[in-house]
Design an enzyme around this catalytic site. Structure first.
Site, PDB file in Angstrom:
ATOM      1  N   ASN A   1       0.961  -1.232  -0.041  1.00  0.00           N
ATOM      2  CA  ASN A   1      -0.062  -0.385  -0.095  1.00  0.00           C
ATOM      3  C   ASN A   1       0.624   1.387  -0.263  1.00  0.00           C
ATOM      4  O   ASN A   1       1.668   1.421   0.940  1.00  0.00           O
ATOM      5  CB  ASN A   1      -0.774  -0.247   0.973  1.00  0.00           C
ATOM      6  CG  ASN A   1      -1.626   1.693   1.194  1.00  0.00           C
ATOM      7  OD1 ASN A   1      -2.000   1.998   0.825  1.00  0.00           O
ATOM      8  ND2 ASN A   1      -2.218   0.908   3.030  1.00  0.00           N
ATOM      9  N   TRP A   2       1.357   1.554  -1.185  1.00  0.00           N
ATOM     10  CA  TRP A   2       1.686   2.869  -1.330  1.00  0.00           C
ATOM     11  C   TRP A   2       1.430   4.521  -0.762  1.00  0.00           C
ATOM     12  O   TRP A   2       2.372   4.649  -0.177  1.00  0.00           O
ATOM     13  CB  TRP A   2       1.798   3.387  -2.816  1.00  0.00           C
ATOM     14  CG  TRP A   2       2.929   2.374  -3.948  1.00  0.00           C
ATOM     15  CD1 TRP A   2       3.972   0.876  -2.975  1.00  0.00           C
ATOM     16  CD2 TRP A   2       3.865   2.239  -4.804  1.00  0.00           C
ATOM     17  NE1 TRP A   2       4.135   0.683  -3.704  1.00  0.00           N
ATOM     18  CE2 TRP A   2       4.399   1.047  -5.294  1.00  0.00           C
ATOM     19  CE3 TRP A   2       3.464   3.448  -5.814  1.00  0.00           C
ATOM     20  CZ2 TRP A   2       4.882   0.700  -6.661  1.00  0.00           C
ATOM     21  CZ3 TRP A   2       3.726   2.387  -7.133  1.00  0.00           C
ATOM     22  CH2 TRP A   2       4.788   1.480  -7.193  1.00  0.00           C
ATOM     23  N   LYS A   3       0.291   4.758  -0.059  1.00  0.00           N
ATOM     24  CA  LYS A   3      -0.319   5.428   0.396  1.00  0.00           C
ATOM     25  C   LYS A   3       0.178   6.526  -0.676  1.00  0.00           C
ATOM     26  O   LYS A   3      -0.536   6.203  -1.811  1.00  0.00           O
ATOM     27  CB  LYS A   3       0.026   5.833   1.703  1.00  0.00           C
ATOM     28  CG  LYS A   3       0.284   4.175   2.504  1.00  0.00           C
ATOM     29  CD  LYS A   3       0.406   5.056   3.861  1.00  0.00           C
ATOM     30  CE  LYS A   3      -0.069   3.077   4.954  1.00  0.00           C
ATOM     31  NZ  LYS A   3      -0.223   3.583   5.875  1.00  0.00           N
TER      32      LYS A   3
ATOM     33  N   HIS B   1      -9.601   1.508   4.763  1.00  0.00           N
ATOM     34  CA  HIS B   1      -7.951   1.007   5.666  1.00  0.00           C
ATOM     35  C   HIS B   1      -8.351   2.324   6.670  1.00  0.00           C
ATOM     36  O   HIS B   1      -8.900   3.457   6.365  1.00  0.00           O
ATOM     37  CB  HIS B   1      -7.252   1.840   5.013  1.00  0.00           C
ATOM     38  CG  HIS B   1      -5.377   2.046   5.372  1.00  0.00           C
ATOM     39  ND1 HIS B   1      -5.114   2.643   6.428  1.00  0.00           N
ATOM     40  CD2 HIS B   1      -4.053   1.203   5.263  1.00  0.00           C
ATOM     41  CE1 HIS B   1      -4.395   2.474   6.438  1.00  0.00           C
ATOM     42  NE2 HIS B   1      -4.070   1.973   5.719  1.00  0.00           N
TER      43      HIS B   1
ATOM     44  N   GLU C   1      -6.695   4.682   7.389  1.00  0.00           N
ATOM     45  CA  GLU C   1      -6.035   6.378   7.300  1.00  0.00           C
ATOM     46  C   GLU C   1      -7.885   6.965   6.234  1.00  0.00           C
ATOM     47  O   GLU C   1      -7.782   7.996   6.183  1.00  0.00           O
ATOM     48  CB  GLU C   1      -4.607   6.676   6.493  1.00  0.00           C
ATOM     49  CG  GLU C   1      -3.844   6.396   7.657  1.00  0.00           C
ATOM     50  CD  GLU C   1      -2.815   5.602   6.845  1.00  0.00           C
ATOM     51  OE1 GLU C   1      -2.431   5.592   4.953  1.00  0.00           O
ATOM     52  OE2 GLU C   1      -1.823   5.738   7.581  1.00  0.00           O
TER      53      GLU C   1
ATOM     54  N   GLU D   1      -5.435  -4.990  10.450  1.00  0.00           N
ATOM     55  CA  GLU D   1      -4.271  -3.548  10.944  1.00  0.00           C
ATOM     56  C   GLU D   1      -4.382  -2.533  11.976  1.00  0.00           C
ATOM     57  O   GLU D   1      -5.235  -2.164  12.158  1.00  0.00           O
ATOM     58  CB  GLU D   1      -3.851  -2.872   9.600  1.00  0.00           C
ATOM     59  CG  GLU D   1      -4.001  -3.609   8.343  1.00  0.00           C
ATOM     60  CD  GLU D   1      -3.459  -2.012   7.766  1.00  0.00           C
ATOM     61  OE1 GLU D   1      -2.111  -2.670   7.075  1.00  0.00           O
ATOM     62  OE2 GLU D   1      -3.698  -1.259   7.334  1.00  0.00           O
TER      63      GLU D   1
ATOM     64  N   GLY E   1       2.129   2.079  11.055  1.00  0.00           N
ATOM     65  CA  GLY E   1       3.561   3.495  10.864  1.00  0.00           C
ATOM     66  C   GLY E   1       4.224   3.906  11.939  1.00  0.00           C
ATOM     67  O   GLY E   1       4.788   4.623  12.431  1.00  0.00           O
TER      68      GLY E   1
ATOM     69  N   SER F   1       3.741  -1.249  10.464  1.00  0.00           N
ATOM     70  CA  SER F   1       5.074  -1.689  10.924  1.00  0.00           C
ATOM     71  C   SER F   1       5.103  -3.074  10.549  1.00  0.00           C
ATOM     72  O   SER F   1       6.244  -3.535  11.315  1.00  0.00           O
ATOM     73  CB  SER F   1       4.927  -0.936  12.447  1.00  0.00           C
ATOM     74  OG  SER F   1       4.552   0.110  12.169  1.00  0.00           O
TER      75      SER F   1
ATOM     76  N   GLY G   1       2.904  -1.278   4.367  1.00  0.00           N
ATOM     77  CA  GLY G   1       2.970   0.175   4.195  1.00  0.00           C
ATOM     78  C   GLY G   1       4.000   0.835   3.606  1.00  0.00           C
ATOM     79  O   GLY G   1       4.516   0.431   2.427  1.00  0.00           O
TER      80      GLY G   1
HETATM   81  P1  PGA Z   1       3.035   0.742   7.389  1.00  0.00           P
HETATM   82  O1  PGA Z   1       1.669   0.706   6.683  1.00  0.00           O
HETATM   83  O2  PGA Z   1       3.376  -0.516   7.425  1.00  0.00           O
HETATM   84  O3  PGA Z   1       4.084   1.847   7.263  1.00  0.00           O
HETATM   85  O4  PGA Z   1       2.995   0.305   8.861  1.00  0.00           O
HETATM   86  C1  PGA Z   1       0.928  -0.309   6.363  1.00  0.00           C
HETATM   87  C2  PGA Z   1      -0.833   0.075   6.425  1.00  0.00           C
HETATM   88  O5  PGA Z   1      -1.013   0.980   6.779  1.00  0.00           O
HETATM   89  O6  PGA Z   1      -1.297  -0.431   5.737  1.00  0.00           O
END
Ligand code: PGA
Length: 256
Positions: free
Chosen positions: A9-11, A96, A98, A166, A172, A214, A235
């Site tokens: 997931n590149w965000k 997600h 976010e 998650e 993050g 993470s 991420g």
């Molecule tokens: P992260 O993000 O691996 O940077 O913690 C994971 C995610 O939000 O899917």
């Protein structure tokens, strides 16, 4: 042994299309060689078709980080599941944390899950508690998020569903802040129980349950082995071809 599923997931990254192409090309080289992992990358929409071209035909799937819940119409700024599918996309992340933080409710997520599955996409439904407590409140929260998101889905589509657990508190952060494999295993079992109670054991056993939050090269293996996750939603490390490729190799080699 089920194939492990590793999704990036590149965000809202990277800053340029040329960087996006370099990342896809770097990951593709490894992904093509590994028979025991299913790999998908979810770049921002604006890089979607370039990513698809760079991935070429075959083993590296390209998906999206969100979809709208209608297939067409007057919805400025939105992208429908049908468009993603018709453009060659296969995976859609939905719910997600976010996006939930930006105001996406359980009922919108339920519509998106259903719309994505009906359009023929594999939906990666994200669920996860904000905090843990000693009284199991977080389990009730997970139960509600999961069943709420699936409330509009007909059983026949469940074979194209993936759950990504998650925990918000682990996203993050550093590798030390990720979940422990033991707690992850408990949660994987719990999610399977909720699904089995609702849809029967066969479906409960077969829906893949991934872990996200993470994940790095040094902790990926324990989530897949002791943690018993069927894969990972990654991420930051999915933007680094070398590290992400190492995680793919770890997933290919893990024996569970
Ligand atoms: P992260 O993000 O691996 O940077 O913690 C994971 C995610 O939000 O899917």
């Amino acid at each position: 042994m089920k194939k492990k599923i590793i999704i990036g997931n590149w965000k809202m990254n990277p800053a340029t299309v040329s960087e996006a192409k370099v990342i896809v090309a770097g990951i593709k080289r490894t992904a093509l060689k590994l028979s025991k992992v299913t790999v998908a990358l979810c770049p921002p929409y604006i890089y979607f078709s370039d990513a698809l071209k760079a991935a070429g035909k075959g083993k590296l799937a390209i998906g999206v980080q969100d979809i709208f819940h209608e297939q067409a119409g007057s919805y400025t700024g939105e992208v429908s599941p049908a468009m993603v599918k018709n453009a060659g996309g296969t995976y859609a992340i939905v719910g997600h944390s976010e996006r939930r933080r930006l105001g996406e409710s359980d009922s919108i997520i339920a519509k998106k899950v259903s719309a994505g599955l009906s359009a023929g996409l594999t939906v990666v439904l994200c669920i996860g508690e904000h905090t843990r407590d000693d009284h199991g409140v977080y389990l009730a929260f997970i139960h509600e998020q999961l069943m709420g998101a699936l409330s509009k889905v007909s059983k026949k589509f469940l074979k194209h569903l993936i759950i990504a657990y998650e925990p918000v508190w682990a996203i993050g952060r550093s590798d030390k802040d990720a979940i422990t494999p033991r707690l992850l295993h408990e949660m994987v079992l719990y999610i399977r129980k909720v699904l089995s109670d609702e849809y029967g054991e066969d479906i409960g056993r077969h829906i893949p349950v991934l872990y996200g939050g993470s994940v790095f090269v040094n902790n990926a293996k324990e989530f897949l082995s002791e943690g018993m996750a069927d894969g990972l939603l990654i991420g930051r490390e999915s933007l680094k071809p070398v590290e992400f490729s190492t995680i793919l190799k770890i997933a290919h080699e893990v024996r569970v």
